[in-house]
Each structure stands twice: as structure tokens, then as C-alpha cells.
Write a protein that holds these residues in place. Structure first.
Motif, mmCIF file in Angstrom:
data_model
loop_
_atom_site.group_PDB
_atom_site.id
_atom_site.type_symbol
_atom_site.label_atom_id
_atom_site.label_comp_id
_atom_site.label_asym_id
_atom_site.label_seq_id
_atom_site.Cartn_x
_atom_site.Cartn_y
_atom_site.Cartn_z
ATOM 1 N N VAL A 43 0.530 -1.017 0.014
ATOM 2 C CA VAL A 43 -0.151 0.001 0.296
ATOM 3 C C VAL A 43 0.709 1.244 -0.168
ATOM 4 O O VAL A 43 0.747 1.701 -0.837
ATOM 5 C CB VAL A 43 -0.772 0.347 1.220
ATOM 6 C CG1 VAL A 43 -1.311 1.245 1.283
ATOM 7 C CG2 VAL A 43 -2.178 -0.866 0.799
ATOM 8 N N ASN A 47 1.658 4.260 -3.265
ATOM 9 C CA ASN A 47 1.493 6.047 -3.131
ATOM 10 C C ASN A 47 2.333 6.337 -3.646
ATOM 11 O O ASN A 47 3.036 7.938 -3.770
ATOM 12 C CB ASN A 47 1.086 6.251 -1.731
ATOM 13 C CG ASN A 47 -0.213 6.257 -1.699
ATOM 14 O OD1 ASN A 47 -1.648 7.043 -1.958
ATOM 15 N ND2 ASN A 47 -0.578 4.680 -0.964
ATOM 16 N N THR B 160 -7.603 -15.142 14.628
ATOM 17 C CA THR B 160 -6.466 -14.984 13.829
ATOM 18 C C THR B 160 -7.566 -13.933 12.207
ATOM 19 O O THR B 160 -6.694 -12.927 11.992
ATOM 20 C CB THR B 160 -6.016 -15.646 13.419
ATOM 21 O OG1 THR B 160 -5.128 -17.136 14.510
ATOM 22 C CG2 THR B 160 -4.820 -15.667 12.440
ATOM 23 N N VAL B 161 -8.864 -13.908 11.762
ATOM 24 C CA VAL B 161 -8.917 -14.077 11.281
ATOM 25 C C VAL B 161 -9.894 -12.553 11.382
ATOM 26 O O VAL B 161 -9.308 -11.528 11.083
ATOM 27 C CB VAL B 161 -10.545 -14.772 10.705
ATOM 28 C CG1 VAL B 161 -11.388 -13.593 9.471
ATOM 29 C CG2 VAL B 161 -10.191 -16.021 9.946
ATOM 30 N N LEU B 163 -8.153 -10.856 13.545
ATOM 31 C CA LEU B 163 -6.569 -9.773 13.524
ATOM 32 C C LEU B 163 -6.085 -9.767 12.730
ATOM 33 O O LEU B 163 -6.425 -8.096 12.698
ATOM 34 C CB LEU B 163 -6.112 -10.779 14.507
ATOM 35 C CG LEU B 163 -4.693 -10.295 14.902
ATOM 36 C CD1 LEU B 163 -5.023 -8.902 15.794
ATOM 37 C CD2 LEU B 163 -3.669 -10.844 15.250
ATOM 38 N N VAL B 164 -6.805 -10.297 11.330
ATOM 39 C CA VAL B 164 -6.131 -10.002 10.144
ATOM 40 C C VAL B 164 -7.078 -9.092 9.432
ATOM 41 O O VAL B 164 -6.365 -7.573 9.542
ATOM 42 C CB VAL B 164 -6.377 -10.771 9.425
ATOM 43 C CG1 VAL B 164 -5.960 -10.177 7.480
ATOM 44 C CG2 VAL B 164 -4.921 -11.918 9.632
ATOM 45 N N THR B 167 -7.405 -5.133 11.913
ATOM 46 C CA THR B 167 -5.018 -4.462 11.687
ATOM 47 C C THR B 167 -5.540 -3.988 10.287
ATOM 48 O O THR B 167 -4.851 -2.857 10.253
ATOM 49 C CB THR B 167 -4.374 -5.701 12.116
ATOM 50 O OG1 THR B 167 -4.011 -6.420 11.304
ATOM 51 C CG2 THR B 167 -4.138 -5.684 13.506
ATOM 52 N N PHE B 168 -5.826 -4.631 9.184
ATOM 53 C CA PHE B 168 -5.473 -4.070 8.557
ATOM 54 C C PHE B 168 -6.590 -2.964 7.372
ATOM 55 O O PHE B 168 -6.221 -2.502 6.873
ATOM 56 C CB PHE B 168 -5.414 -5.685 6.989
ATOM 57 C CG PHE B 168 -5.317 -4.953 5.519
ATOM 58 C CD1 PHE B 168 -3.472 -4.752 5.464
ATOM 59 C CD2 PHE B 168 -5.635 -5.381 4.547
ATOM 60 C CE1 PHE B 168 -3.449 -4.354 4.474
ATOM 61 C CE2 PHE B 168 -5.699 -4.674 3.516
ATOM 62 C CZ PHE B 168 -4.021 -4.017 3.234
ATOM 63 N N MET B 173 -2.539 -0.044 10.476
ATOM 64 C CA MET B 173 -1.666 0.419 9.706
ATOM 65 C C MET B 173 -1.213 1.345 9.289
ATOM 66 O O MET B 173 -0.369 2.095 9.333
ATOM 67 C CB MET B 173 -1.104 -1.190 9.327
ATOM 68 C CG MET B 173 -1.633 -2.236 9.586
ATOM 69 S SD MET B 173 -0.599 -2.726 10.937
ATOM 70 C CE MET B 173 0.120 -4.311 11.052
ATOM 71 N N VAL B 174 -2.288 1.628 8.488
ATOM 72 C CA VAL B 174 -1.402 2.517 7.603
ATOM 73 C C VAL B 174 -2.948 3.526 7.461
ATOM 74 O O VAL B 174 -3.821 3.161 7.258
ATOM 75 C CB VAL B 174 -1.084 2.710 5.969
ATOM 76 C CG1 VAL B 174 0.798 2.464 6.495
ATOM 77 C CG2 VAL B 174 -1.948 1.568 5.365
ATOM 78 N N ILE B 178 -5.081 5.752 2.111
ATOM 79 C CA ILE B 178 -4.094 5.674 0.917
ATOM 80 C C ILE B 178 -4.143 4.301 0.099
ATOM 81 O O ILE B 178 -3.331 4.015 -0.922
ATOM 82 C CB ILE B 178 -3.193 6.309 1.349
ATOM 83 C CG1 ILE B 178 -2.430 5.263 2.739
ATOM 84 C CG2 ILE B 178 -2.253 7.123 2.288
ATOM 85 C CD1 ILE B 178 -1.106 5.638 3.024
ATOM 86 N N PHE B 179 -5.504 3.886 0.286
ATOM 87 C CA PHE B 179 -5.608 2.521 -0.185
ATOM 88 C C PHE B 179 -5.766 3.012 -1.408
ATOM 89 O O PHE B 179 -6.834 3.777 -2.327
ATOM 90 C CB PHE B 179 -6.025 2.095 0.736
ATOM 91 C CG PHE B 179 -6.240 0.962 2.049
ATOM 92 C CD1 PHE B 179 -5.391 1.309 2.538
ATOM 93 C CD2 PHE B 179 -6.759 -0.359 1.944
ATOM 94 C CE1 PHE B 179 -4.723 0.483 3.482
ATOM 95 C CE2 PHE B 179 -6.371 -1.313 2.981
ATOM 96 C CZ PHE B 179 -5.485 -0.084 3.855
ATOM 97 N N LEU B 183 -9.512 -1.018 -3.761
ATOM 98 C CA LEU B 183 -9.495 -1.519 -2.186
ATOM 99 C C LEU B 183 -9.914 -0.389 -1.402
ATOM 100 O O LEU B 183 -10.507 -0.375 0.120
ATOM 101 C CB LEU B 183 -8.248 -1.926 -2.422
ATOM 102 C CG LEU B 183 -7.661 -2.691 -1.267
ATOM 103 C CD1 LEU B 183 -8.263 -4.084 -0.685
ATOM 104 C CD2 LEU B 183 -5.936 -2.601 -1.114
#
Lengths: 262, 243, 247
Positions: A43, A47, B160-161, B163-164, B167-168, B173-174, B178-179, B183
Motif C-alpha cells: 500500500v 503511493n 486470527t481472521v 485480527l487480520v 488490523t488491516f 497500520m496505514v 491511501i489504499f 481497495l
């Protein structure tokens, strides 16, 4: 020591394999979880073409090399995190009455190879990055050296963190800041971090030798912070010193053990 | 007490590392997604403070253990709804964790890098409302995940699923802004955006307030509604099958 | 076989020094079967832990099988078997069979020798039907028999047991007692056990030691112990000894 570890790990693996579905799912989920970190890198590079002077394949190379070491050490040594539970419950006694090193017994305790999914993911990332980078063959020898160095550094960090828990049994999370923090730190080129931070993780805690210093050599780059060139090859020495320190700390920690409970 | 200090310390370390990456990105692309560098750093530390109260890395609720031990039957026969009781407990813990684990790392970030603060009481109030809704969405999601243990034998997979996804797709995370392309559109429509991205944008004054709150309220209502249905289903299951 | 010379262990508790054991001296000869008695908190477990190298003595000297337990811990571990009644040394989540396999690997016991010993122990302790059960699902009596097996698979010279019969029903107690007598008689294994169950002492121990406040209050045969006071039963004799030592 290695032999004892391998034999014990094999016994634990066989025990875990008694539940094959759960086992396979954990491998897959581990893979997915690690993919989040790669997703973030992708990602970021959607950019920009360059992050702190490094291109996407260069960053993926650094990430892959560090994460092969981090994930495999997490798998093989990370169980040491549970030492605070063993100390509090007094179950560390059971390790002390056996004729094997307490470190081996603690790290192999409840070993499961399910984190192999994460190691595999890092191997793929490293492979793809190296294919894109076209590293000259004269410098490729450094790649296995840096991964081995990184393994020793991470294992030492985990051991130091474990030894610390003999002293402060209440704060296993502080230890995560060092181990997982070290893993997180080495996902990006050190040129993104502040100068003082990088100085600290070069000369105080040798995290710069996980992938940054040797990685610069492989990539044929100069250090933006201008450190001397011999540091690119100082990794094994730094790892050895840290390992000695960790071994010493572990011995001291075990001596301090007070075997609470009845 | 020590555990709280340790948690705040860990949050700070990870916040600092994340801030450096964002700074590097915004140095390469000034003004990306309508943020300047200081906005990006603020985004990093303000969302770092969300980890504890919203339990973004999972856990917090004791329901899975209570289902496994069978104690859940006791909770279900109480007059108060399981969902309401868990929510009350979760809100209390969220307030505590915000104080001890959330605010110290943010203050440290403010000292080290400098962050922006909302201008005036109006924006603070807007942020508070958005933050509360975010905690509500986070609770509603974790409650669903926790109840799923009833139907699944192994809860580590679903954890876990979750969590993924969390977090994403939360912006943890970001920033989601900006994706790239579709997406980005997808991520900002999913419930996880209501936990982190939306309240952070309200804090920064980058979001249309009415839209933001409506989006969060919608997801809170949907997820809480599903939670109520699931509660009903497990009561049925426990009563009929005896646990 | 066991030798303590003015051994002591103190702990720092909130800046104050607490002596769990002080100036403790005794000898246990090979083949003896010794009961180690004392009220709660007298220092029994601390002594046991010094014997197997879990705790380092803060003063004096400890020797087991001629070795200093804290310095030669791993060498000693091959010659000593340890059982804690309160807490298992087996692996909680593993079937008994796998626990024994781990023990075999840790002690480097030859596969054939191990097979023979295990078969014999499983037979005498009647464990065959639980071998595939995870330790956490075993009853206390079954678990204790598992722990005893684990402690004997490497054929130790010394067996140290900390409250091996605690919480067991009458039948389990009897089978464990019979087994311990057999191990002592047939293999000549030296046995030292702590207990609060005076039935253990009457049935098993030719020699009794009583510790109180970290010091030895009595050391002698069961007959000598009974002769120390006019009371009839061992309960009364020991009660008198504990209260006298406490004053």
C-alpha cells in the motif's frame, strides 16, 4: 543441546499432528497474518516509488530477510515468553529436576511448527525481491550470513527478555516491546528512522545488524547515516557478543529463581 | 499497575516505529490524501491510543472461556441481557485502558514529534461522540467473534481472521485514505473503518461530521442487532441442549 | 547418599531476612527409607528443593550421591528421582505415553531398557489404560502413579518425594505405599519422603526425622520416636513433638 532440542520438538510436533485440521488452519492463518505486513508495504508503495531512498524490491528484500529469521526464531525460541507463567506457577521446578538445559526445556516447551506458514511467506517475499533486484552473485553469499546473524540476534533478544522476567515477573509485555519491536523495526530500511534511534540500535542494542548493515552491502548501497564500511561485516561479531550476554543473563536469572508455592 | 505501565511502554515503542514510516511516506508525497506530515503523525499516535480501549488486537471479552467452562449458562439465566452486561463491562475497561494505556503514548508522541489538537470545544465534543461510537462498533464486532466459539470447535482460527481484518481494514497500520483504487473504496465502507479511520478523521477535522457519525451509528446498529440475534440463538442452544 | 552439613536457606521477604532452613545437618545412608516430618512451613519443601538443585543453599553444604546439587544439577538429575504431590512434573497437555517419551529423550535412556522398565512400571502401577489420556484429564491417584513412573524410568539411586499421598483415597494410598516399599526393598533405592499422613510413616519409614522452624527436632527410629513421650498413638506423639518444638 541441538540434538535434545530436535528430539523434544519432534515429540511435540507428533502430539500436535494428532489434530491435523487445527494444525493446517493455524499454518494458513499464520500465513495470512504475516501477509498484513506485506500488504502495508505494498500500500505504501502504491503511493510512492521510493521510501527514504529505497525502492519497493529493496524494502521487500530487507523485510524478507529479517522476517525469515524473526518468524523461525519466534517459532523455535518464542515459547520462552511463557517463562513468567512458569515462574509464577512454580512449574519451572519441573525443568530444574531434568538432566537438560533449562533454556532448551523452556524454549521447546509446547513447540508447534504452525508458524512455518510465516517463515514460508517471508521466504517467498525474499525470493521475489531478489529476482527483481538482480543482486550480483559476488555479494549473494552475504544473504545466508545475514539471516543466520539475525537468528542469533533475535534468539538472544528473546532470551534476554526471558531472563528479565526472573526479576520483574509482572511485565511480560515489556519484553514484547524488545522482541516484537525488533521484528517490527527491521521491516523497513533504517533510513526512515531518526538518527539517534539508529545510533542506539547500532551501538547499544545491535539491531542494525539484523538486516540493515549487511543488507546495505548486498544492495550495494552507502549508508545514508555515513557509518564506516567495516560495519557491514560486523554482524556475526555483534551477534556473538549479544548471545554471550544473553547466556549470562539467563544463568543469573535461573540462579535468582525462588520456587514460590509450596 | 505494572502491567499497565508495560502496556503503555509497548504501545509507545510501536507508535514511534509506525510514525517514522508514515513520516518517510509523507516526505516522499507531501499532502498525500489531504494530510500533511503533522496530520499523519497525529493519525499514528491518536490511533495508537485506540488499541487498548477498542482491544484492536483481539480479546478483552471473557465469553469464550465462559462458554468452554460452561459458566455461560449462569450468565444466560440472569435477568439482564448477556450483551448489555458485556457491553457495560467493556465500556468500563475501555475508559480505564484509554487513561493508562492510550493517553501516555499519545503524549509521548506529542513531545517527540508534535501533534495537532482539535481547535475548540465543538471539535472535542465531535471527537468524543465519534470515539464512543467507535468503541461501540468494536465491542459489537468482538462480541460476535466471541459468541462464534459456540458454533466452532477451535476459536483460534476465527480470532486470527478477526485480527487480520481488524488490523488491516481499520486504518490501524496505514490510513485507509491511501489504499489504492477499489481497495480504498471497499475498506472505507466496511465496519472496521468505523473503529479507527473515521474517529481519527473526525479528530483531525478531515471528515464531514454528520456523514461520519451516521456511518458509525449504522454499523453499530447492524452489528449490535446481529449480536442480539446471536445471543438469542445461543440461549436457545444452551437451554435446549443443556450447554 | 544424602548429606547436609549446617545447610541453610534464607529468603528476602520485603527487606527482612527469613530463614526457611538453618544449620540443618543429617546423613541418609544408601538403602534407607526415611520419613521427613514437620508442621506446615517448617522447611520441608525447602530442604527437598535444595536436595534436587532447585534452590541453592545460602549457607552450609549439601551433597546428594556425592554431588553438589546446585552446581552439578544435570549430572545429579540422572541419579535422583523427584515427585511433588502438589504439582505434577509431567506435561499437562500431553498423553501420559508422550510424557514418558519426553523423559526417555531427556534422560537419554536406551530404547530397549526404557521399554522394559516402562512395561514393568505400567504393570505394577496399573497404568495401561491411561497411557493415551492427557495428564490434565487424569484423576489425582492416576496422575500420582504417572509421576512415580516418570521419576523411576531412569532408575535413580535416590527417590525424593514431597507429600506423595496428599489428597489420595485409601486405596490409592495403599497401592502407592506398597509400591514404594517394593522399590526400596528390591532395588535398594534410597527413599526420603515428606508427609502429613502419619499412616505413611507407620507403614513405610524405619527412620523418622522431624524438622521445625528450619531445625532438626528429632532424628531416630519409629520406636525411639514413640518412646519420647508417654502417649499411645503416633498422632499424639507427633502432636506433642510439634507443640513442644513450637514453644
Amino acid at each position: 543441546m541441538v540434538r535434545t532440542y530436535a528430539l523434544l520438538a519432534w515429540t511435540w510436533t507428533r502430539a500436535a499432528a494428532a489434530y491435523p485440521v487445527s494444525f493446517a488452519l493455524m499454518v494458513v492463518f499464520g500465513f495470512a497474518l504475516a501477509a498484513v505486513d506485506v500488504g502495508v508495504i505494498l500500500v505504501v508503495f502504491a503511493n510512492t516509488t521510493s521510501l527514504a531512498g529505497f525502492t519497493r524490491p529493496e524494502v521487500l528484500f530487507l523485510y524478507g530477510a529479517a522476517n525469515i529469521a524473526f518468524s523461525s526464531v519466534d517459532m523455535c525460541v518464542g515459547n520462552i515468553d511463557r517463562i513468567s507463567q512458569h515462574i509464577k506457577a512454580g512449574t519451572f521446578d519441573a525443568f530444574l529436576i531434568r538432566p537438560a538445559s533449562t533454556w532448551v526445556q523452556t524454549t521447546v516447551d509446547r513447540f508447534t511448527p504452525t508458524r512455518i506458514g510465516r517463515v514460508l511467506q517471508a521466504v517467498i517475499v525474499l525470493g521475489v525481491a531478489m529476482a527483481e533486484l538482480d543482486v550480483p552473485w559476488q555479494r549473494v553469499w552475504m544473504v545466508p550470513v545475514m539471516i543466520a546473524t539475525a537468528m542469533v540476534i533475535f534468539a538472544s533478544l528473546w532470551t534476554l527478555a526471558g531472563a528479565l522476567q526472573f526479576v520483574v515477573t509482572d511485565a511480560p509485555e515489556v519484553c514484547n516491546a524488545f522482541t516484537y519491536g525488533g521484528g517490527q523495526l527491521s521491516q523497513y530500511p533504517f533510513s526512515v528512522y531518526g538518527r539517534d534511534l539508529v545510533r542506539g540500535v547500532t551501538y547499544v542494542v545491535p539491531l542494525a545488524f539484523i538486516n540493515w548493515q549487511p543488507g546495505l552491502y548486498v544492495l550495494g548501497r552507502d549508508d545514508p547515516f555515513g557509518t564506516p564500511g567495516f560495519l557491514r561485516f560486523a554482524g556475526p561479531l555483534a551477534a556473538l557478543l549479544l548471545a554471550l550476554l544473553a547466556a549470562l543473563a539467563w544463568r543469573q536469572g535461573v540462579r535468582r529463581y525462588r520456587s514460590t508455592g509450596s | 499497575m505494572w502491567a499497565a505501565v508495560a502496556g503503555a511502554f509497548t504501545n509507545s515503542v510501536f507508535g514511534i516505529l509506525r510514525a517514522y514510516v508514515l513520516i518517510a511516506l509523507w516526505q516522499a508525497r507531501p499532502g498525500l490524501a489531504g494530510y500533511d506530515v503533522i496530520d499523519a503523525v497525529t493519525f499514528c499516535f491518536i490511533t495508537q491510543a485506540f488499541i487498548g480501549p477498542m482491544q484492536l488486537f483481539g480479546g478483552g471479552l471473557t465469553i469464550p472461556e465462559r462458554i468452554r467452562s460452561g459458566d455461560i449458562a449462569l450468565d444466560l439465566v440472569r435477568p439482564a441481557s448477556l450483551q448489555a452486561c458485556s457491553l457495560a463491562e467493556d465500556l468500563g475497561r475501555a475508559a480505564y485502558l484509554l487513561l493508562v494505556r492510550g493517553i501516555p503514548p499519545t503524549m509521548l508522541g506529542a513531545l517527540m514529534f508534535g501533534i495537532v489538537f482539535p481547535t475548540g470545544a465543538g471539535q472535542w465534543a465531535a471527537f468524543l461522540a465519534s470515539f464512543l461510537l467507535a468503541v461501540l462498533v468494536s465491542f459489537a464486532w468482538r462480541y460476535l467473534v466471541a459468541l462464534s466459539v459456540c458454533w466452532l470447535t477451535d476459536d483460534r482460527g476465527i480470532a486470527t481472521v478477526s485480527l487480520v481484518l481488524t488490523t488491516f481494514f481499520s486504518g490501524m497500520m496505514v490510513p485507509l485514505s491511501i489504499f489504492p483504487g477499489w481497495l480504498g473504496d471497499l475498506a472505507s465502507a466496511l465496519p472496521w473503518a468505523a473503529m479507527v479511520q473515521v474517529p481519527a478523521d473526525v479528530y483531525l477535522g478531515k471528515a464531514d461530521l454528520a456523514d461520519a457519525l451516521a456511518f458509525q451509528a449504522l454499523w453499530a446498529a447492524v452489528l449490535l442487532g446481529l449480536g442480539a440475534l446471536a445471543t438469542h440463538a445461543i440461549r436457545h442452544k444452551v437451554v435446549i441442549q443443556g450447554g | 547418599m544424602i548429606e547436609l552439613d549446617r545447610a541453610g536457606r534464607s529468603f528476602k521477604v520485603k527487606r527482612a531476612l527469613v530463614h526457611a532452613v538453618r544449620d540443618l545437618s543429617f546423613r541418609v545412608e544408601p538403602g534407607e527409607f526415611v520419613g521427613y516430618l514437620g508442621p506446615n512451613g517448617a522447611g520441608k519443601s525447602t530442604t527437598i528443593k535444595m536436595l534436587c538443585g532447585i534452590l541453592t543453599p545460602t549457607s552450609g553444604r549439601v551433597r546428594v550421591a556425592g554431588l553438589d546439587p546446585s552446581r552439578r544439577r544435570t549430572t545429579l538429575a540422572r541419579r535422583i528421582g523427584v515427585v511433588f504431590g502438589q504439582r505434577t512434573t509431567l506435561w499437562w497437555d500431553l498423553p501420559l505415553k508422550d510424557s514418558f517419551e519426553l523423559i526417555r529423550l531427556l534422560y537419554k535412556v536406551d530404547r530397549k531398557v526404557f521399554r522394559e522398565r516402562l512395561d514393568e512400571l505400567v504393570e505394577t502401577l496399573d497404568l495401561a489404560e491411561f497411557l493415551r489420556t492427557p495428564v490434565r484429564q487424569l484423576s489425582l491417584g492416576q496422575r500420582m502413579r504417572g509421576d512415580l513412573t516418570a521419576a523411576l524410568l531412569h532408575a535413580p539411586d535416590v527417590l525424593v518425594l514431597d507429600e506423595p499421598t496428599i489428597g489420595l483415597d485409601v486405596i490409592s494410598k495403599n497401592s502407592i505405599r506398597a509400591f514404594l516399599l517394593r522399590v526400596n526393598a528390591e532395588r535398594g533405592t534410597t527413599v526420603l519422603l515428606t508427609t502429613h499422613d502419619l499412616g505413611d510413616i507407620e507403614r513405610l519409614c524405619r527412620r523418622v526425622m522431624v524438622i521445625d522452624h528450619g531445625r532438626l527436632a528429632f532424628d531416630g527410629s519409629l520406636e525411639q520416636l514413640m518412646a519420647t513421650s508417654p502417649e499411645e498413638t503416633i498422632e499424639e506423639v507427633v502432636t506433642r513433638l510439634y507443640t513442644r518444638a513450637g514453644q
